[in-house]
Design an enzyme around this catalytic site. Structure first.
Site, short mmCIF file in Angstrom:
data_model
loop_
_atom_site.label_atom_id
_atom_site.label_comp_id
_atom_site.label_asym_id
_atom_site.label_seq_id
_atom_site.Cartn_x
_atom_site.Cartn_y
_atom_site.Cartn_z
N ARG A 15 0.74 -1.26 0.04
CA ARG A 15 -0.05 -0.19 -0.13
C ARG A 15 0.86 1.18 0.20
NH1 ARG A 15 -3.62 -1.30 5.20
NH2 ARG A 15 -1.71 -2.37 5.61
N LYS A 75 1.53 1.96 7.10
CA LYS A 75 1.83 1.18 8.57
C LYS A 75 2.82 1.91 9.32
CE LYS A 75 0.83 -2.17 9.54
NZ LYS A 75 -0.76 -2.28 10.48
N TYR A 94 -1.04 4.63 10.37
CA TYR A 94 -1.39 3.77 11.58
C TYR A 94 -0.33 3.61 12.54
CZ TYR A 94 -5.91 2.44 8.88
OH TYR A 94 -6.84 2.29 8.30
N HIS A 96 -0.94 2.11 16.14
CA HIS A 96 -1.17 0.54 16.92
C HIS A 96 -0.13 0.92 18.09
CE1 HIS A 96 -4.27 -0.62 14.15
NE2 HIS A 96 -3.32 -0.46 13.24
N GLU A 118 -6.00 5.48 13.41
CA GLU A 118 -6.75 4.25 14.10
C GLU A 118 -7.83 5.01 15.33
OE1 GLU A 118 -2.98 3.49 16.22
OE2 GLU A 118 -3.71 3.97 14.18
N LEU A 240 -12.25 -4.84 19.22
CA LEU A 240 -11.47 -3.62 19.18
C LEU A 240 -11.84 -2.75 20.44
CD1 LEU A 240 -9.67 -1.24 17.74
CD2 LEU A 240 -11.69 -0.58 16.78
N VAL A 298 -1.64 -12.14 10.64
CA VAL A 298 -0.96 -11.12 9.94
C VAL A 298 -1.34 -9.77 10.39
CG1 VAL A 298 -0.38 -10.50 7.62
CG2 VAL A 298 -0.70 -12.69 8.08
#
Length: 371
Positions: A15, A75, A94, A96, A118, A240, A298
């Site tokens: 991406r 990412k 993102y 995380h 997110e 989530l 993944v």
């Protein structure tokens, strides 16, 4: 503003932060965009496509990070990228962080302004920049789960929908949010026997209205999770808690009690996973087996369908990218409390309460951080 788009370097991640159409919008607004060479190659965009809409092509990531006021990625930054970030630079991607204290500390040390896709919210309390990838991951989870059930993949050798005279596989989905709902749609479409478990009666009511008698909705208790997971052929973890680590809903003992050859797909792995036996995997080596159960964990599932995922993500992120570029990050964050909810880090401070709590770090209010 000068906006930078590096090539993603996480394993099998194709991406890209901005497609040419998004770059054109930024240039139209008077901004400069620098794109690392081959950043869009994985989804069919050549450097010439970016040049045609006004972007500058950089020979490597170092030039992008060194010259950009804001870096737009997909990412979380890898260690080599963290080392190139600088104080006051805006990182929009993102993150995380709740599942990765090492990354968090690296970003704190860099002094970067970290805005996480997110945790950006909207007027309905939803997560508009997470939803597109949650939709993709939810639909993919059934697809990869069905594949993992094949005997050659270590599964029990079941066809998800069965055939006339042979029972369909039992699919249990933990969580009825965006990912879970999309997983339900796919599993139903393949004619599996579907159970969705959630702690919100309101959400279960909505799912029942949407899908009717084709699925079973179950209220989340320890007893119900144990009963249905033990009997399942495929269990999808789609839980989530915004910005926080995912709760461990399935214990090691319960995994051991599952049927040999059954499959776990943990969509929640980006936030630490909701199975006690989950650990991050890559597209290069997506599965492993614990107690006879195949695990697919993944961390960048949507990267497998990179073209679809990139366009879906850009549709959601572009208005926020434009706001940050047009106004500067302080004004944009001050003007939009939903974007402010995405501010996870600022000048060496953790500015998202859930991240601070899960990592046992001091919390600094985001409105004060941008003052």
């Amino acid at each position: 503003m000068r906006v930078g788009v590096p090539r993603e370097i996480k394993t099998h991640e194709y991406r890209v932060g901005l497609v040419p159409g998004s770059v054109r919008e930024l240039v139209h607004h008077g901004h400069e965009v620098v794109v690392e060479t081959a950043a869009g190659a994985g989804i069919g965009f050549a450097d010439a496509d970016y040049r045609a809409v006004g972007a500058t092509i950089a020979a490597g990531a170092a030039e992008v990070f060194a010259t950009a006021d804001m870096v737009v990625k997909v990412k979380e930054p890898q260690p080599a990228e963290v080392a190139m970030l600088r104080p006051g630079q805006v990182l929009f991607t993102y993150l995380h962080l709740a599942a990765d204290k090492g990354l968090t500390q690296g970003l704190l040390d860099s002094g970067v302004v970290g805005i996480a896709y997110e945790t950006v919210t909207d007027q309905r309390g939803a997560l508009p920049l997470l939803s597109p990838m949650s939709e993709v991951a939810g639909r993919m989870s059934v697809q990869v789960g069905a594949h993992c059930l094949e005997k050659e993949q270590g599964g029990s050798g079941m066809l998800l929908g069965g055939v006339p005279g042979v029972p369909a596989a039992r699919v249990v989905i933990l969580g009825g949010g965006v990912s879970g709902t999309n997983a339900v749609r796919m599993a139903m479409g393949l004619e599996a026997s579907v159970v969705v478990i959630d702690k919100s009666l309101h959400r279960l009511y909505d799912l029942d209205l949407q899908f009717g008698a084709k699925i079973n909705t179950i209220f989340s208790t320890v007893d119900n999770i144990e009963k249905h997971v033990r009997e399942a052929d495929l269990v999808i973890g789609a839980v989530l808690v915004p910005g926080a680590a995912a709760p461990k809903l399935v214990s090691r003992q319960l995994v051991a009690a599952m049927k040999p050859g059954s499959v776990i797909v943990d969509i929640s792995i980006d936030q630490g996973g909701c199975f006690a036996t989950s650990r991050p995997t890559t597209h290069a080596a997506p599965t492993y087996v614990v107690d006879g159960v195949v695990h697919y964990c993944v961390t960048n599932m949507p990267g497998a369908v990179a073209r679809t995922s990139t366009f879906a993500l850009n549709n959601a992120t572009l208005p926020f990218v434009l706001a940050l570029a047009d106004k500067g990050h302080r004004q944009a964050l001050a003007d939009d409390r939903h974007l402010l909810a995405g501010l996870n880090l600022c000048a060496g401070r953790v500015t998202h309460e859930a991240v601070a709590r899960d990592l046992a770090l001091p919390f600094f209010p985001p409105d004060r951080a941008i003052a």
